[in-house]
Design a protein around this motif. Structure first.
Motif, PDB file in Angstrom:
ATOM      1  N   LEU A 160       0.832  -1.208   0.000  1.00  0.00           N
ATOM      2  CA  LEU A 160       0.000   0.000   0.000  1.00  0.00           C
ATOM      3  C   LEU A 160       0.868   1.260   0.000  1.00  0.00           C
ATOM      4  CD1 LEU A 160      -2.704  -1.043   2.641  1.00  0.00           C
ATOM      5  CD2 LEU A 160      -2.909  -1.105   0.149  1.00  0.00           C
ATOM      6  N   THR A 161       1.939   1.234   0.791  1.00  0.00           N
ATOM      7  CA  THR A 161       2.833   2.390   0.865  1.00  0.00           C
ATOM      8  C   THR A 161       3.515   2.639  -0.475  1.00  0.00           C
ATOM      9  OG1 THR A 161       3.250   1.940   3.206  1.00  0.00           O
ATOM     10  CG2 THR A 161       4.818   3.377   2.085  1.00  0.00           C
ATOM     11  N   LEU A 162       3.875   1.578  -1.177  1.00  0.00           N
ATOM     12  CA  LEU A 162       4.565   1.720  -2.451  1.00  0.00           C
ATOM     13  C   LEU A 162       3.710   2.396  -3.512  1.00  0.00           C
ATOM     14  CD1 LEU A 162       6.408  -1.727  -2.686  1.00  0.00           C
ATOM     15  CD2 LEU A 162       7.378   0.495  -2.069  1.00  0.00           C
ATOM     16  N   GLN A 163       2.405   2.429  -3.303  1.00  0.00           N
ATOM     17  CA  GLN A 163       1.512   3.064  -4.257  1.00  0.00           C
ATOM     18  C   GLN A 163       1.360   4.570  -4.024  1.00  0.00           C
ATOM     19  OE1 GLN A 163      -2.260   0.881  -4.857  1.00  0.00           O
ATOM     20  NE2 GLN A 163      -1.361  -0.795  -3.691  1.00  0.00           N
ATOM     21  N   LEU A 164       1.911   5.075  -2.929  1.00  0.00           N
ATOM     22  CA  LEU A 164       1.747   6.482  -2.588  1.00  0.00           C
ATOM     23  C   LEU A 164       2.578   7.391  -3.485  1.00  0.00           C
ATOM     24  CD1 LEU A 164       1.851   6.326   1.314  1.00  0.00           C
ATOM     25  CD2 LEU A 164      -0.164   6.618  -0.129  1.00  0.00           C
ATOM     26  N   ARG A 165       2.065   8.603  -3.660  1.00  0.00           N
ATOM     27  CA  ARG A 165       2.796   9.663  -4.348  1.00  0.00           C
ATOM     28  C   ARG A 165       3.206  10.685  -3.289  1.00  0.00           C
ATOM     29  NH1 ARG A 165       1.044  14.486  -6.998  1.00  0.00           N
ATOM     30  NH2 ARG A 165       2.508  15.159  -8.617  1.00  0.00           N
ATOM     31  N   PHE A 166       4.507  10.984  -3.201  1.00  0.00           N
ATOM     32  CA  PHE A 166       5.006  11.829  -2.131  1.00  0.00           C
ATOM     33  C   PHE A 166       5.177  13.269  -2.579  1.00  0.00           C
ATOM     34  CE2 PHE A 166       6.797   7.546  -1.360  1.00  0.00           C
ATOM     35  CZ  PHE A 166       6.103   7.263  -0.201  1.00  0.00           C
ATOM     36  N   CYS A 167       4.723  14.178  -1.717  1.00  0.00           N
ATOM     37  CA  CYS A 167       4.905  15.619  -1.942  1.00  0.00           C
ATOM     38  C   CYS A 167       5.828  16.210  -0.879  1.00  0.00           C
ATOM     39  CB  CYS A 167       3.561  16.337  -1.913  1.00  0.00           C
ATOM     40  SG  CYS A 167       2.508  15.923  -3.334  1.00  0.00           S
ATOM     41  N   GLY A 168       5.717  15.749   0.366  1.00  0.00           N
ATOM     42  CA  GLY A 168       6.623  16.190   1.422  1.00  0.00           C
ATOM     43  C   GLY A 168       7.935  15.437   1.338  1.00  0.00           C
ATOM     44  N   LYS A 169       8.981  16.005   1.950  1.00  0.00           N
ATOM     45  CA  LYS A 169      10.289  15.360   1.875  1.00  0.00           C
ATOM     46  C   LYS A 169      11.049  15.403   3.207  1.00  0.00           C
ATOM     47  CE  LYS A 169      13.704  17.372  -0.047  1.00  0.00           C
ATOM     48  NZ  LYS A 169      14.651  17.906  -1.034  1.00  0.00           N
ATOM     49  N   VAL A 170      10.362  15.713   4.310  1.00  0.00           N
ATOM     50  CA  VAL A 170      11.018  15.848   5.612  1.00  0.00           C
ATOM     51  C   VAL A 170      10.659  14.672   6.513  1.00  0.00           C
ATOM     52  CG1 VAL A 170      11.223  17.240   7.702  1.00  0.00           C
ATOM     53  CG2 VAL A 170      11.068  18.362   5.472  1.00  0.00           C
ATOM     54  N   ILE A 171      11.693  14.012   7.048  1.00  0.00           N
ATOM     55  CA  ILE A 171      11.518  12.930   8.011  1.00  0.00           C
ATOM     56  C   ILE A 171      12.313  13.307   9.265  1.00  0.00           C
ATOM     57  CG2 ILE A 171      12.001  10.498   8.532  1.00  0.00           C
ATOM     58  CD1 ILE A 171      11.601   9.878   5.599  1.00  0.00           C
ATOM     59  N   PRO A 172      11.641  13.582  10.388  1.00  0.00           N
ATOM     60  CA  PRO A 172      12.326  14.069  11.594  1.00  0.00           C
ATOM     61  C   PRO A 172      12.965  12.948  12.421  1.00  0.00           C
ATOM     62  CG  PRO A 172       9.985  13.953  12.002  1.00  0.00           C
ATOM     63  CD  PRO A 172      10.181  13.543  10.562  1.00  0.00           C
ATOM     64  N   LYS A 173      13.679  12.058  11.765  1.00  0.00           N
ATOM     65  CA  LYS A 173      14.302  10.920  12.438  1.00  0.00           C
ATOM     66  C   LYS A 173      15.694  10.675  11.853  1.00  0.00           C
ATOM     67  CE  LYS A 173      11.800   7.283  13.443  1.00  0.00           C
ATOM     68  NZ  LYS A 173      11.660   7.377  14.904  1.00  0.00           N
ATOM     69  N   LEU A 174      16.376   9.669  12.393  1.00  0.00           N
ATOM     70  CA  LEU A 174      17.697   9.290  11.888  1.00  0.00           C
ATOM     71  C   LEU A 174      17.606   8.265  10.775  1.00  0.00           C
ATOM     72  CD1 LEU A 174      19.635   8.957  15.272  1.00  0.00           C
ATOM     73  CD2 LEU A 174      19.779  10.842  13.633  1.00  0.00           C
ATOM     74  N   TYR A 175      16.432   7.704  10.558  1.00  0.00           N
ATOM     75  CA  TYR A 175      16.248   6.690   9.532  1.00  0.00           C
ATOM     76  C   TYR A 175      14.797   6.718   9.065  1.00  0.00           C
ATOM     77  CZ  TYR A 175      14.607   4.229  13.702  1.00  0.00           C
ATOM     78  OH  TYR A 175      13.960   3.889  14.859  1.00  0.00           O
ATOM     79  N   CYS A 176      14.510   5.967   8.037  1.00  0.00           N
ATOM     80  CA  CYS A 176      13.164   5.966   7.455  1.00  0.00           C
ATOM     81  C   CYS A 176      12.284   4.901   8.102  1.00  0.00           C
ATOM     82  CB  CYS A 176      13.246   5.697   5.948  1.00  0.00           C
ATOM     83  SG  CYS A 176      14.213   6.916   5.028  1.00  0.00           S
ATOM     84  N   VAL A 177      11.057   5.273   8.400  1.00  0.00           N
ATOM     85  CA  VAL A 177      10.052   4.328   8.884  1.00  0.00           C
ATOM     86  C   VAL A 177       8.776   4.529   8.084  1.00  0.00           C
ATOM     87  CG1 VAL A 177      10.966   4.124  11.227  1.00  0.00           C
ATOM     88  CG2 VAL A 177       9.329   5.916  10.710  1.00  0.00           C
TER      89      VAL A 177
END
Length: 323
Positions: A160-177
């Motif tokens: 489901l996540t792989l189908q998303l289209r991203f507009c934001g680009k900020v992740i307030p962490k040290l890695y991706c979740v």
């Protein structure tokens, strides 16, 4: 839904607070990664090279080590690279891959811990039939189930996540979740958040039920044993209980701060707590299980103190407690 993305990279803003001491943190993470690889490799090597150590619990401990090296490799090298990066950005593809690696590591860890709890149940409650019930073929099936379970369960949700289209680009962490990717989606994508909460029990409940039932049976049997036998049974369970508690605490840290607003907590504290579930088990587990295998202790003594006398009989975490 359009599969193309307008964002090709994500900025991990948690690194901005580490710029002043990034080189020192790089050394810390390098040493942590080195320790995780060396300790887990040592445990796997010693068990592999000694047939007398090929007991089910030792095999599960090695599988735990393999999974922990998988998780720490998905996390720590990327953190070290981003620490010395000027932009603290990662490509969208790598971010998506890291999400899959870390979430499947987390699911796999809990599955293996559940199997280890089941092993203690069989060893203590049915000692005379332990090797029959925990045959090589059954162990192979259990290991395959533990490995595939998290890959398939999270893979279905992650599609489901792989189908998303991203507009934001900020992740307030040290890695991706995964949750942070969802927050950066162009659409609301609330259905993914709901699906995430719905699928979380599949990652936790079956394993938790197995562990609770195993230790409930163990407690019932131990209540009928002599005090000496109870202590012996408890000693064989301590490494597993420590690993379970250690990992559960780290997972709770990560789930709480990902799902809830934790802006009142400092960035440094949030960053440390978010790393706990990968780093601490990867370092502490091989030490706990290694100390339970006499040959590992002898190997370390030989390595550092030129200790050359081997014991006549090697102990094992798979020791069975008689009724």
């Amino acid at each position: 839904m359009d599969n193309t993305t307008s964002v090709t990279a994500f900025k991990l803003t948690a690194y901005e607070s580490m710029d002043k001491y990034k080189h020192g943190m790089f050394c810390v993470f390098f040493l942590l990664y080195l320790a995780a690889v060396v300790l887990n490799s040592l445990l796997i090597s010693v068990v592999h090279m000694n047939p007398e150590l090929h007991h089910p619990m030792n095999v599960f401990a090695c599988m735990l080590s393999v999974n922990e090296m998988y998780g720490s490799t998905a996390l720590l090298p990327a953190i070290m690279a981003l620490l010395i990066s000027e932009t603290h950005e990662v490509s969208a593809k790598w971010c998506s891959a890291q999400v899959y690696f870390l979430h499947t590591y987390a699911g796999g860890e809990f599955c293996i811990l559940a199997l280890m709890g089941y092993d203690r149940y069989v060893a203590i409650c049915y000692p005379l039939h332990y090797h029959t019930n925990m045959s090589k073929s059954k162990i192979c099936k259990l290991i395959a189930l533990a490995g595939l379970y998290s890959l398939i369960v999270f893979g279905c949700f992650y599609s489901l996540t792989l189908q998303l289209r991203f507009c934001g680009k900020v992740i307030p962490k040290l890695y991706c979740v995964n949750m942070e990717l969802v927050k950066n989606a162009c659409s609301t994508a609330s259905y993914i958040s709901i699906a995430g909460l719905s699928i979380l029990p599949l990652f936790v409940v079956p394993q938790l039920v197995m562990i609770i039932l195993s230790y409930a049976k163990i407690a019932k049997v131990c209540s009928k044993l002599t005090k000496e036998a109870q202590i012996k049974a408890l000693k064989t369970c301590i490494p597993h209980l420590f690993s379970l508690l250690n990992y559960s605490i780290g997972s709770c840290f990560e789930i709480v701060q990902t799902r809830l607003n934790m802006t009142h907590v400092s960035v440094e504290t949030r960053s440390f707590l978010s790393l706990y579930f990968v780093i601490m088990p990867a370092i502490s587990n091989p030490v706990m299980y290694g100390l339970g295998i006499q040959l590992v202790r002898v190997y370390i003594l030989k390595l550092f103190f030129k200790y050359t006398i081997l014991p006549k009989r090697v102990g094992s975490l798979g020791t069975v407690v008689g009724k």
